[in-house]
Design a protein around this motif. Structure first.
Motif, mmCIF file in Angstrom:
data_model
loop_
_atom_site.group_PDB
_atom_site.id
_atom_site.type_symbol
_atom_site.label_atom_id
_atom_site.label_comp_id
_atom_site.label_asym_id
_atom_site.label_seq_id
_atom_site.Cartn_x
_atom_site.Cartn_y
_atom_site.Cartn_z
ATOM 1 N N LEU A 157 27.906 18.744 24.780
ATOM 2 C CA LEU A 157 29.204 18.906 25.442
ATOM 3 C C LEU A 157 29.033 18.799 26.949
ATOM 4 N N ALA A 158 27.977 19.412 27.482
ATOM 5 C CA ALA A 158 27.724 19.345 28.923
ATOM 6 C C ALA A 158 27.513 17.904 29.373
ATOM 7 N N ASP A 159 26.817 17.099 28.564
ATOM 8 C CA ASP A 159 26.608 15.686 28.891
ATOM 9 C C ASP A 159 27.937 14.942 28.955
ATOM 10 N N ALA A 160 28.787 15.189 27.973
ATOM 11 C CA ALA A 160 30.083 14.515 27.932
ATOM 12 C C ALA A 160 30.941 14.892 29.135
ATOM 13 N N ILE A 161 30.859 16.172 29.539
ATOM 14 C CA ILE A 161 31.617 16.620 30.707
ATOM 15 C C ILE A 161 31.088 15.948 31.972
#
Length: 257
Positions: free
Chosen positions: A45-49
């Motif tokens: 999720l952090a990567d996508a953000i």
């Protein structure tokens, strides 16, 4: 809209019930077995953000929500709590920590809200470990340093002017340089840690997330390094065969492109 959200939540809980009954893999899962996957999903999720990938954020939020529902189901089976208990406890916590919205406390700036938030957290949980007790031990070191700085600042332990942090950075840099001359690797590691901690606090004071900043630089480096390798291969070479000067030319070319 609200009816759609409620129906979707009910559907998700029912799907979880079905999987827990009928799927061999889901039946075997425990709190401990899911832990690593939960951490992985959080980083995805952090990567996508970081990429500002809205479709990816939606997908990864779903994966993380699955884990929330799964843990809630496990808690229900043990008679400890269920999804409703989790949601209600969260609502109670949010209302308690937002007295400027639900009570008569005034907070006109984000900083005032954060200061009230930390004070209320400490008062409510009454941690014996004090202000820093709420920082999870398993956080990555850089994220942990950032959160510790935030919590210390919430208690009033911070630089009076954000510009003052650079004196600390310069002080720690000087100690790193001095330790490099002494030859003690252990002490040098400690001084590098102090320098990094000071830089993390500088990021905090200037409103920069150090984890996101470093990850952006990581991705930039990967793109440029890959470009260098591709350009070298197009000329029939590998980077190992090239001089440092030749590689620097490719690096500058990558930066321009």
């Amino acid at each position: 809209m609200e009816d759609k959200r409620l129906k979707a939540t009910a559907r998700l809980l029912e799907v979880m019930n079905t999987l827990r009954r009928e799927c061999p893999w889901d039946r075997e899962q425990t709190f401990d077995s899911l832990r690593s996957n939960t951490i992985e999903e959080t980083y995805e999720l952090a990567d996508a953000i970081t990429d500002h990938n809205m479709e990816g954020i939606k997908e990864e939020l779903g994966d993380l929500l699955l884990h929330v529902v799964f843990y809630s189901k496990l808690g229900e089976e043990e008679g400890a709590f269920d999804f409703g208990d989790v949601a209600d406890a969260l609502c109670d916590k949010l209302i308690y920590r937002h007295p400027h919205v639900y009570g008569d406390i005034h907070a006109n700036t984000p900083d005032q809200v954060k200061e009230n938030w930390e004070t209320l957290k400490l008062r409510k949980k009454n941690r014996r470990s004090g202000t820093l007790g709420g920082v999870p031990r398993s956080l990555p070191a850089m994220v942990k340093a950032y959160r510790m700085g935030e919590k210390a600042a919430g208690a009033g332990f911070d630089w009076e002017q954000k510009e003052d942090v650079w004196d600390k950075v310069r002080e720690e840099l000087g100690e790193v340089e001095a330790e490099m001359k002494s030859g003690s690797k252990t002490d040098l590691e400690g001084e590098f840690g102090d320098l990094l901690f000071a830089l993390v606090n500088a990021c905090r004071l200037y409103g920069v997330d150090p984890e996101s900043a470093l990850e952006r630089t990581n991705k930039k480096f990967i793109q440029r390094f890959n470009y260098m390798e591709e350009r070298a291969a197009a000329k029939g070479h590998t980077l190992h065969e090239m001089s440092l000067g030749a590689m620097e030319e490719l690096w500058q070319e990558a930066k321009r492109n």
